[in-house]
Design a protein around this motif. Structure first.
Motif, PDB file in Angstrom:
ATOM      1  N   PHE A  53      -8.503  13.533   5.901  1.00 50.55           N
ATOM      2  CA  PHE A  53      -7.721  12.782   6.628  1.00 50.55           C
ATOM      3  C   PHE A  53      -6.197  13.441   6.404  1.00 50.55           C
ATOM      4  O   PHE A  53      -5.244  13.014   5.304  1.00 50.55           O
ATOM      5  CB  PHE A  53      -7.429  11.405   5.898  1.00 50.55           C
ATOM      6  N   PRO A  54      -6.129  14.598   7.061  1.00 53.78           N
ATOM      7  CA  PRO A  54      -3.915  15.160   7.633  1.00 53.78           C
ATOM      8  C   PRO A  54      -3.056  14.237   7.523  1.00 53.78           C
ATOM      9  O   PRO A  54      -2.221  14.986   6.706  1.00 53.78           O
ATOM     10  CB  PRO A  54      -4.581  16.399   7.873  1.00 53.78           C
ATOM     11  N   ASP A  55      -3.420  13.401   8.172  1.00 53.07           N
ATOM     12  CA  ASP A  55      -1.993  12.390   8.189  1.00 53.07           C
ATOM     13  C   ASP A  55      -2.743  11.467   7.629  1.00 53.07           C
ATOM     14  O   ASP A  55      -1.441  10.528   7.722  1.00 53.07           O
ATOM     15  CB  ASP A  55      -2.343  12.634   9.563  1.00 53.07           C
ATOM     16  N   ASN A  56      -3.279  11.288   6.217  1.00 51.74           N
ATOM     17  CA  ASN A  56      -3.251   9.681   5.436  1.00 51.74           C
ATOM     18  C   ASN A  56      -1.865   9.643   4.366  1.00 51.74           C
ATOM     19  O   ASN A  56      -0.903  10.682   4.121  1.00 51.74           O
ATOM     20  CB  ASN A  56      -4.729  10.418   4.423  1.00 51.74           C
ATOM     21  N   GLU A  74       0.065  -1.216  -1.391  1.00 50.96           N
ATOM     22  CA  GLU A  74       0.096  -0.184  -0.537  1.00 50.96           C
ATOM     23  C   GLU A  74      -0.264  -0.452   0.674  1.00 50.96           C
ATOM     24  O   GLU A  74      -1.673  -1.559   0.845  1.00 50.96           O
ATOM     25  CB  GLU A  74      -0.377   0.785  -1.478  1.00 50.96           C
ATOM     26  N   ARG A  75       0.101  -0.368   1.801  1.00 52.18           N
ATOM     27  CA  ARG A  75      -0.937   0.054   2.799  1.00 52.18           C
ATOM     28  C   ARG A  75      -0.939   1.688   3.417  1.00 52.18           C
ATOM     29  O   ARG A  75      -0.419   2.019   3.379  1.00 52.18           O
ATOM     30  CB  ARG A  75       0.363  -1.010   3.946  1.00 52.18           C
ATOM     31  N   VAL A  76      -2.110   1.532   3.862  1.00 48.07           N
ATOM     32  CA  VAL A  76      -2.822   2.968   3.766  1.00 48.07           C
ATOM     33  C   VAL A  76      -2.750   2.932   5.231  1.00 48.07           C
ATOM     34  O   VAL A  76      -4.233   2.393   6.032  1.00 48.07           O
ATOM     35  CB  VAL A  76      -3.218   3.103   2.702  1.00 48.07           C
ATOM     36  N   TRP A  77      -2.617   4.416   5.890  1.00 48.81           N
ATOM     37  CA  TRP A  77      -3.216   4.867   7.619  1.00 48.81           C
ATOM     38  C   TRP A  77      -4.056   5.732   6.529  1.00 48.81           C
ATOM     39  O   TRP A  77      -3.130   6.632   6.373  1.00 48.81           O
ATOM     40  CB  TRP A  77      -2.182   4.865   7.976  1.00 48.81           C
ATOM     41  N   ARG A  78      -4.938   6.253   7.562  1.00 48.30           N
ATOM     42  CA  ARG A  78      -5.883   7.301   7.484  1.00 48.30           C
ATOM     43  C   ARG A  78      -5.606   8.542   8.340  1.00 48.30           C
ATOM     44  O   ARG A  78      -5.405   9.967   8.303  1.00 48.30           O
ATOM     45  CB  ARG A  78      -7.168   7.135   6.899  1.00 48.30           C
ATOM     46  N   SER A  79      -5.152   8.158   9.753  1.00 46.41           N
ATOM     47  CA  SER A  79      -4.304   8.805  10.760  1.00 46.41           C
ATOM     48  C   SER A  79      -3.406   8.145  11.713  1.00 46.41           C
ATOM     49  O   SER A  79      -3.286   6.872  11.127  1.00 46.41           O
ATOM     50  CB  SER A  79      -6.076   9.485  11.721  1.00 46.41           C
ATOM     51  N   ARG A  80      -3.096   8.942  12.310  1.00 47.10           N
ATOM     52  CA  ARG A  80      -1.625   8.359  13.603  1.00 47.10           C
ATOM     53  C   ARG A  80      -2.675   7.500  14.415  1.00 47.10           C
ATOM     54  O   ARG A  80      -2.010   6.159  14.445  1.00 47.10           O
ATOM     55  CB  ARG A  80      -1.192   9.134  14.249  1.00 47.10           C
ATOM     56  N   GLU A  81      -3.883   7.034  14.753  1.00 50.63           N
ATOM     57  CA  GLU A  81      -4.470   6.353  15.065  1.00 50.63           C
ATOM     58  C   GLU A  81      -4.959   5.527  14.634  1.00 50.63           C
ATOM     59  O   GLU A  81      -5.287   4.085  15.433  1.00 50.63           O
ATOM     60  CB  GLU A  81      -5.163   6.907  16.528  1.00 50.63           C
ATOM     61  N   ALA A  82      -4.936   5.331  13.731  1.00 48.22           N
ATOM     62  CA  ALA A  82      -6.192   4.088  12.608  1.00 48.22           C
ATOM     63  C   ALA A  82      -5.628   3.149  12.503  1.00 48.22           C
ATOM     64  O   ALA A  82      -4.284   3.108  12.365  1.00 48.22           O
ATOM     65  CB  ALA A  82      -6.448   4.817  12.073  1.00 48.22           C
ATOM     66  N   GLU A  83      -6.286   1.574  12.300  1.00 49.26           N
ATOM     67  CA  GLU A  83      -5.177   0.564  11.490  1.00 49.26           C
ATOM     68  C   GLU A  83      -5.132   0.999  10.073  1.00 49.26           C
ATOM     69  O   GLU A  83      -5.990   1.221   9.663  1.00 49.26           O
ATOM     70  CB  GLU A  83      -6.412  -0.487  12.068  1.00 49.26           C
ATOM     71  N   PRO A  84      -4.044   0.594   9.874  1.00 52.02           N
ATOM     72  CA  PRO A  84      -4.076   0.364   8.428  1.00 52.02           C
ATOM     73  C   PRO A  84      -4.749   0.247   7.350  1.00 52.02           C
ATOM     74  O   PRO A  84      -5.073  -1.735   8.037  1.00 52.02           O
ATOM     75  CB  PRO A  84      -1.728   0.574   8.086  1.00 52.02           C
ATOM     76  N   PHE A  85      -4.631  -0.228   5.786  1.00 54.91           N
ATOM     77  CA  PHE A  85      -5.621  -1.334   5.641  1.00 54.91           C
ATOM     78  C   PHE A  85      -4.579  -0.985   4.017  1.00 54.91           C
ATOM     79  O   PHE A  85      -3.681  -0.508   3.794  1.00 54.91           O
ATOM     80  CB  PHE A  85      -7.253  -1.098   5.023  1.00 54.91           C
ATOM     81  N   ASP A  86      -4.976  -3.039   3.589  1.00 51.85           N
ATOM     82  CA  ASP A  86      -4.182  -2.707   2.663  1.00 51.85           C
ATOM     83  C   ASP A  86      -5.045  -2.477   0.812  1.00 51.85           C
ATOM     84  O   ASP A  86      -6.163  -3.506   0.993  1.00 51.85           O
ATOM     85  CB  ASP A  86      -3.364  -4.555   2.399  1.00 51.85           C
ATOM     86  N   VAL A  87      -4.314  -2.217   0.032  1.00 54.27           N
ATOM     87  CA  VAL A  87      -4.431  -2.305  -1.456  1.00 54.27           C
ATOM     88  C   VAL A  87      -4.012  -2.762  -2.593  1.00 54.27           C
ATOM     89  O   VAL A  87      -2.293  -2.561  -2.507  1.00 54.27           O
ATOM     90  CB  VAL A  87      -5.521  -0.994  -1.180  1.00 54.27           C
ATOM     91  N   ILE A  88      -4.390  -3.327  -3.632  1.00 54.55           N
ATOM     92  CA  ILE A  88      -3.410  -3.693  -4.650  1.00 54.55           C
ATOM     93  C   ILE A  88      -3.711  -2.852  -5.174  1.00 54.55           C
ATOM     94  O   ILE A  88      -5.101  -2.381  -6.655  1.00 54.55           O
ATOM     95  CB  ILE A  88      -3.953  -5.178  -5.209  1.00 54.55           C
TER      96      ILE A  88
END
Length: 105
Positions: A53-56, A74-88
């Protein structure tokens, strides 16, 4: 310190990230299985993820600290196109080094 770790994570600099960890540090699911064991296991796991995931990237949404613990939303994006997901992420420190990171997702 946790914020520095996120900055290194966003720069995809696994070496700088683990430089802030104890030798026997780990990353794990919250109260669960260790997913990256030790400084070297964390380094190798991060390098593999960064290659996949080079755009992570992660953004800090909120921060709380108490004693040796820092909790980041934290809000994390794996790629520019992917929807973000949240983690604690719960960072446990021993002195000036991170000894454990546990993720709630």
């Amino acid at each position: 310190m946790a914020e520095q770790m996120i900055a290194h994570y966003n720069a995809q600099d696994a070496d700088a990230y683990v430089a802030l960890m104890t030798e026997d540090a780990c990353e794990a699911g919250y109260r669960g299985a260790v997913v990256r064991e030790g400084k070297e296991g964390t380094r190798e796991g991060l390098k593999k993820m960064f290659a996949e995931f080079p755009d992570n990237r992660a953004e800090i949404v909120d921060r709380k600290a108490l004693g040796n613990y820092v909790v980041l939303h934290e809000r994390v994006w794996r790629s520019r196109e992917a929807e973000p997901f949240d983690v604690i992420a719960i960072y446990t420190f021993e002195g000036d080094k991170c000894a454990r990171v546990e993720f709630v997702r």
